[in-house]
Structures are given as structure tokens and as C-alpha cells.
Design an enzyme around this catalytic site. Structure first.
Site, mmCIF file in Angstrom:
data_model
loop_
_atom_site.group_PDB
_atom_site.id
_atom_site.type_symbol
_atom_site.label_atom_id
_atom_site.label_comp_id
_atom_site.label_asym_id
_atom_site.label_seq_id
_atom_site.Cartn_x
_atom_site.Cartn_y
_atom_site.Cartn_z
ATOM 1 C CE1 TYR A 11 13.187 20.599 74.398
ATOM 2 C CE2 TYR A 11 14.200 22.481 73.254
ATOM 3 C CZ TYR A 11 14.200 21.109 73.577
ATOM 4 O OH TYR A 11 15.319 20.258 73.152
ATOM 5 C CG HIS A 15 16.888 23.192 76.417
ATOM 6 N ND1 HIS A 15 15.558 22.584 76.472
ATOM 7 C CD2 HIS A 15 17.806 22.222 76.144
ATOM 8 C CE1 HIS A 15 15.807 21.522 76.202
ATOM 9 N NE2 HIS A 15 17.072 21.217 76.273
ATOM 10 C CE1 TYR A 34 22.264 18.324 71.322
ATOM 11 C CE2 TYR A 34 22.621 18.452 73.625
ATOM 12 C CZ TYR A 34 21.749 17.960 72.527
ATOM 13 O OH TYR A 34 20.725 17.170 72.724
ATOM 14 C CD1 TRP A 69 17.387 16.750 79.784
ATOM 15 C CD2 TRP A 69 17.352 18.337 81.386
ATOM 16 N NE1 TRP A 69 17.002 17.910 79.041
ATOM 17 C CE2 TRP A 69 17.227 18.953 79.986
ATOM 18 C CE3 TRP A 69 17.346 18.948 82.349
ATOM 19 C CZ2 TRP A 69 16.901 20.314 79.762
ATOM 20 C CZ3 TRP A 69 17.324 20.428 82.159
ATOM 21 C CH2 TRP A 69 16.974 21.230 81.061
ATOM 22 C CD1 TRP A 70 16.466 12.733 78.722
ATOM 23 C CD2 TRP A 70 16.416 10.355 79.288
ATOM 24 N NE1 TRP A 70 17.230 11.903 77.991
ATOM 25 C CE2 TRP A 70 17.215 10.644 78.263
ATOM 26 C CE3 TRP A 70 16.216 9.022 79.569
ATOM 27 C CZ2 TRP A 70 18.239 9.658 77.585
ATOM 28 C CZ3 TRP A 70 16.959 8.108 79.059
ATOM 29 C CH2 TRP A 70 18.026 8.342 78.035
#
Length: 97
Positions: A11, A15, A34, A69-70
Site C-alpha cells: 500500500y 502511494h 490529504y 486507481w480503484w
């Protein structure tokens, strides 16, 4: 959001290599400041962000870059049938005066 067991480093890697077109899309949608945090004991992900007054965040689920992206993240997170990450709101409990 919920990260699958054993996927913390993957993960983080994904990112760290976030797509420039996704960054542009999020900025254009009015997303600022964010941050995503991980509870390592439960693998729960907690995100905070600020929205500009004229944001169009609600349009993101329909954007092709967001959908890709999902799809890219679906194998390491708990997701809905359309690969949107499972999300649930948290109740606000306190603000320091």
C-alpha cells in the site's frame, strides 16, 4: 477504509508511486491537505482532507482515472463490487477549543 492483512508495504509503495494524473485530478476536484493513516493493529486506514468551497469531489467516482486507481488498489484493500474502497464515516467526538 480497510487494508488487507500483510499489505502495508505494498500500500505504501503504490502511494509513493501515485500517478501524476491522479494527483492532478484530486487537486482539480478541490482536495487539499490529504493524509492517510494506518492503525497497524486492525489494518484500518483513516483519511483526512480539506475541501475547497467549490470542490467537485462527488464527481470523482465517475472519472476514468479514479476508476483505474480503484482497480489498481482492489487486490490489497476491502472493496465494494465496483472496486470502490469500503468506507464508513466516523462520528466526531471532540474538538480542542
Amino acid at each position: 477504509m480497510q487494508l488487507k492483512q500483510g499489505m502495508t508495504e505494498e500500500y505504501r509503495r503504490r502511494h509513493d508511486e501515485i500517478w501524476p494524473e491522479l494527483v492532478t485530478l484530486l487537486h482539480e476536484a478541490g482536495i487539499r491537505d490529504y493524509h492517510i493513516f494506518l492503525d497497524a493493529e486492525t489494518n484500518a486506514l483513516f483519511a483526512t482532507l480539506k475541501l475547497t468551497p467549490d470542490n467537485n469531489r462527488d464527481s470523482l467516482p465517475d472519472h476514468p482515472v479514479m476508476r483505474r486507481w480503484w482497480d489498481h488498489m482492489a487486490d490489497i484493500m476491502e472493496v465494494e463490487p465496483d472496486n470502490k474502497p469500503c468506507e464508513w464515516p466516523l462520528a466526531h467526538m471532540f474538538t480542542l477549543p
